[in-house]
Design an enzyme around this catalytic site. Structure first.
Site, PDB file in Angstrom:
ATOM      1  N   HIS A 181      -0.075  -2.827  10.395  1.00 50.96           N
ATOM      2  CA  HIS A 181       0.276  -2.225   9.100  1.00 50.96           C
ATOM      3  C   HIS A 181      -0.980  -2.176   8.224  1.00 50.96           C
ATOM      4  O   HIS A 181      -1.817  -3.085   8.291  1.00 50.96           O
ATOM      5  CB  HIS A 181       1.376  -3.066   8.436  1.00 50.96           C
ATOM      6  CG  HIS A 181       1.979  -2.376   7.255  1.00 50.96           C
ATOM      7  ND1 HIS A 181       1.345  -2.306   6.040  1.00 50.96           N
ATOM      8  CD2 HIS A 181       3.144  -1.696   7.113  1.00 50.96           C
ATOM      9  CE1 HIS A 181       2.105  -1.619   5.192  1.00 50.96           C
ATOM     10  NE2 HIS A 181       3.207  -1.245   5.814  1.00 50.96           N
ATOM     11  N   GLU A 234       1.722   6.141   8.549  1.00 52.38           N
ATOM     12  CA  GLU A 234       1.906   5.669   7.174  1.00 52.38           C
ATOM     13  C   GLU A 234       0.603   5.856   6.387  1.00 52.38           C
ATOM     14  O   GLU A 234      -0.263   4.966   6.401  1.00 52.38           O
ATOM     15  CB  GLU A 234       2.272   4.189   7.166  1.00 52.38           C
ATOM     16  CG  GLU A 234       3.613   3.879   7.782  1.00 52.38           C
ATOM     17  CD  GLU A 234       4.223   2.614   7.191  1.00 52.38           C
ATOM     18  OE1 GLU A 234       5.393   2.648   6.819  1.00 52.38           O
ATOM     19  OE2 GLU A 234       3.512   1.598   7.077  1.00 52.38           O
TER      20      GLU A 234
END
Ligand code: PGA
Length: 220
Positions: free
Chosen positions: A96, A145
């Site tokens: 992430h 993302e």
């Protein structure tokens, strides 16, 4: 109708009471539907109790961690090895941007974490920030993302998200791509309607049970 993944990334939120309270509201509202796979990724210390409650309620929810160790068992203080958490999780978010930015996680570390997760049958969900972020071999699920969209209320455009997803699929034909970054109940549909997008990774909007239920219903 394509199969979809809807994955909640709770980040560093919800103690166990809050996590169970969420589950009590959301769990009974979910249908056993083979088309939509739902996964929730709580903090590590919630995983065991959360898993017990999901099993007890027979809710159609998979469980994920938000990270895992690049190493196996051993002298790695503070790390959560795949070898141990494999009994608690079905998947693990890896790479992430918050880990890359706050914890200096590199593409090499991400690749090691993916190796560990695959070795212990945890499905890696690798986050990429653009079509140029490398995807380690053996990944089936990837979340695009863009950093500007995370937690800002400013999602990418569905067109661009689809374009990036298509570019990734050209490079890595076997992967499924999710979109993440300021997804909510209002915009979820337009992202999953993009041909190259197979689901959503949702942060803030997944924390609120009513909003999360609306997202699931919005994707049906
Ligand atoms: P957000 O976060 O939905 O709050 O933008 C998504 C993520 O970081 O996975």
């Amino acid at each position: 109708m394509k199969n979809l993944w809807i994955i909640a990334n709770w980040k560093s939120n919800k103690n166990i009471q809050e996590a169970l309270g969420w589950l009590e509201v959301v769990g009974p509202k979910l249908d056993h539907n083979n088309r939509i796979k739902i996964a929730v990724c709580p903090i590590f210390s919630d995983l065991a109790e959360f898993k017990k409650a999901v099993s007890a309620g027979n809710y159609p929810i998979l469980i994920g961690s938000q990270d895992l160790s690049p190493f196996g068992e051993g002298s790695y203080t503070g790390e959560e090895p795949a070898e141990i958490i494999k009994d608690l999780v079905d998947l693990a978010i890896i790479g992430h941007s918050e880990r890359r930015n706050n914890f200096s996680e590199t593409d090499e570390i991400v690749a090691k974490k993916v190796d560990q997760s695959r070795q212990y049958n945890i499905m890696p969900l690798v986050c990429v920030q653009s079509a140029d972020t490398p995807v380690p071999t053996g990944c089936d699920l990837v979340a695009y993302e863009p950093v500007f969209a995370i937690g800002t209320g400013q999602p990418d455009t569905p067109n661009n998200a689809n374009y990036v997803a298509q570019s990734l699929k050209q490079k890595y034909p076997d992967i499924k791509i999710l979109y993440g970054g300021s997804v909510n109940a209002t915009n979820c549909r337009v992202f999953i309607d993009q041909p190259a997008i197979s689901g959503l990774l949702i942060g803030k909007a997944s924390l609120e049970p009513a909003e999360f239920i609306k997202i699931i219903k919005g994707c049906l």
